[in-house]
Design a protein around this motif. Structure first.
Motif: not given
Length: 392
Positions: A74-76, A79-82, A186-195, A297-299
Motif C-alpha cells: 500500500s502506498d500508505a 513515504q517515498w518511492m522511485k 525493474l527495480e523499486r526503491w522505497e522508504l518504508d514509513k514503519r521501519t 548517488n541520489y538513491l
C-alpha cells in the motif's frame, strides 16, 4: 436453555435449506448444461493436479511459492518511492554468474535456460515487453508459441499439451543462451514509513537477445518478455552458483544474487511524466553518464541524509573544510574520507580542541632552551650596608 438451543438448531437448518439448491432445481437444468458444468469442474481439477505435479517435480510447492510472493503493498506504508529501469550487461565480470555456464554442466545451468524451461513447460507466465509501460495482467500475457516463432526458437509439443494449456519441449542445443547478453531489471526503491529504512526489490526481469544481421555489424537488442520476480524466486533459490574465481564453492544462489544486489547495471530509464528514457532526455553521452551517476548517488545516499550525522562524520567534515581553507590537495572522498573516517575524526578532534596548545608546544620545541645562570653569593659589602642601615 434447551429450548433456546433447539430454536438455534432449527434456524440454522432452515437457513441451510434455503441456501442449498434443491434436487428438483438441479434436475430441471438441461442435460447439456449439467454435463458442461461437471466437465469444467473435472477439467479444472485435472489442471490443478498437473500443476501440482510439475511443481513437486521441480521441488517447488504451493507453500514455497506463497513464501516468496511479495505481500500486497500500500502506498500508505511508503513515504517515498522511485521506480528505476536498469540494464545488466553480462559481458562484465561482476555479472558473469548469470551467463556461465553456457551449456548445462553437472546439472548447473545459467539463468536464461532456467527461465526458458519454465516458460515452455507452462510453470511461469511471461508478459509482453511494452516500451515504457509494463502491465502484468492476463490481457498482456505472452503466448508461448507465438513468442518462440517470433524469435525463431525450435520446439516440439510436449506430452499432455492442450490448446488451452500448451506445453513445449526445447532441446538444450536450441536454447539461444549464448545470445542473451543482457537483462532489463525493474527495480523499486522505497522508504518504508514503519521501519524508516530503504528497501530495494527487483520486481521483474526481461532477457534481451543480441543478434546481428546476415551481413554482420552491430548487434540489435530484442527484449523478449517480462517475468515477475516473485514468481521466479522459488526456482532461483534452488540453483547454487559461485560468484568469483577466488572461491569455487557454490555458496550463493541466483536468488541471493538479486536479493543482495550483487549485480552491476546502468540506469537506462526512470519512471517520469513524459515516459522518456535517459538517452532521449540526455542525447550527449557525457551528459547521460553524469545523469546516471547523479541518480545512482541520489538513491544510495537518500537514506543517509535522513539521519543526523555522527560525531566522527562531523569531525571528518570539519577536517575537510580546514584542508580546503589551507589550500591543501583534497584526497578522493570515496577512497580516503570514507575509508579512514575514524582516523580523520581523531585528528580533527585534536585540531579543534587543542589547536592553541599544540601550536604553543611546537614553538617551544623549535626554540633552544636558555642556559640557567647560577646564583652568585652575596657580597659582604651589601650585607654590611644593610646592617649599618638597620642600626641607624
Amino acid at each position: 436453555m434447551k429450548s433456546s438451543f433447539r430454536h438455534i438448531h432449527l434456524f440454522l437448518g432452515s437457513l441451510a435449506v434455503a441456501i442449498a439448491p434443491s434436487a428438483d432445481s438441479v434436475a430441471q437444468q438441461p442435460h447439456g448444461q449439467q454435463q458442461s458444468t461437471s466437465s469444467a469442474i473435472i477439467r479444472k481439477a485435472r489442471e490443478d493436479a498437473r500443476a501440482d505435479a510439475r511443481r513437486s517435480a521441480t521441488g517447488v510447492t504451493e507453500r514455497m511459492q506463497q513464501f516468496y510472493e511479495e505481500p500486497s503493498r500500500s502506498d500508505a506504508d511508503a513515504q517515498w518511492m522511485k521506480v528505476v529501469y536498469r540494464q545488466v550487461d553480462l559481458t562484465k565480470v561482476k555479472n558473469a554468474p548469470l551467463y556461465y555456464p553456457e551449456e548445462v554442466v553437472d546439472g548447473q545451468e545459467n539463468l536464461f535456460r532456467i527461465i526458458m524451461r519454465l516458460i515452455a513447460d507452462g510453470q511461469l507466465e511471461g508478459y509482453e515487453y511494452l516500451d515504457g509501460k509494463e502491465i502484468f495482467n492476463d490481457q498482456y500475457r505472452v503466448k508461448v508459441r507465438d513468442m518462440l516463432d517470433r524469435f525463431h526458437v525450435l520446439y516440439t509439443e510436449a506430452k499432455g499439451s492442450t490448446e488451452k494449456n500448451p506445453r513445449f519441449t526445447i532441446e538444450e542445443s536450441d536454447v539461444p543462451a549464448n545470445e542473451v547478453l543482457s537483462y532489463y531489471l525493474l527495480e523499486r526503491w522505497e522508504l518504508d514509513k514503519r521501519t524508516n529504512r530503504m528497501r530495494t526489490t527487483v520486481e521483474a526481469i526481461c532477457p534481451v537477445l543480441h543478434r546481428s544481421g546476415d551481413f554482420g555489424g552491430e548487434a540489435v537488442k530484442y527484449p523478449m518478455f517480462w517475468i515477475r520476480m516473485d514468481k521466479l524466486r522459488p526456482y532461483l533459490a534452488q540453483q547454487s552458483i559461485f560468484i568469483d574465481d577466488d572461491n569455487n564453492l557454490a555458496s550463493y544462489t541466483y536468488d541471493d544474487f538479486f536479493t543482495l544486489g550483487l549485480y552491476e547495471g546502468d540506469i537506462y530509464k526512470t519512471r517520469n511524466l513524459r515516459n522518456l528514457s535517459m538517452m532521449q532526455m540526455y542525447p550527449d553521452p557525457d551528459d547521460l553518464r553524469r545523469a546516471q551517476d547523479s541518480i545512482q548517488n541520489y538513491l544510495v545516499n537518500y537514506e543517509k541524509k535522513m539521519w543526523v550525522p555522527s560525531r566522527e562524520e562531523l569531525a571528518a567534515l570539519a577536517e575537510e573544510r580546514e584542508r580546503i581553507e589551507a589550500g591543501d590537495t583534497i584526497p578522493s572522498r570515496d577512497e580516503n574520507v570514507a575509508a579512514d573516517a575514524p582516523k580523520s575524526s581523531r585528528r580533527a578532534v585534536t585540531s579543534r580542541r587543542g589547536q592553541r596548545s599544540s601550536t604553543a608546544s611546537a614553538k617551544a620545541k623549535s626554540q633552544k632552551p636558555k642556559a640557567v645562570k647560577s646564583a652568585k653569593p652575596k657580597s659582604p659589602k651589601s650585607s654590611a650596608v644593610r646592617s649599618v642601615r638597620r642600626r641607624k
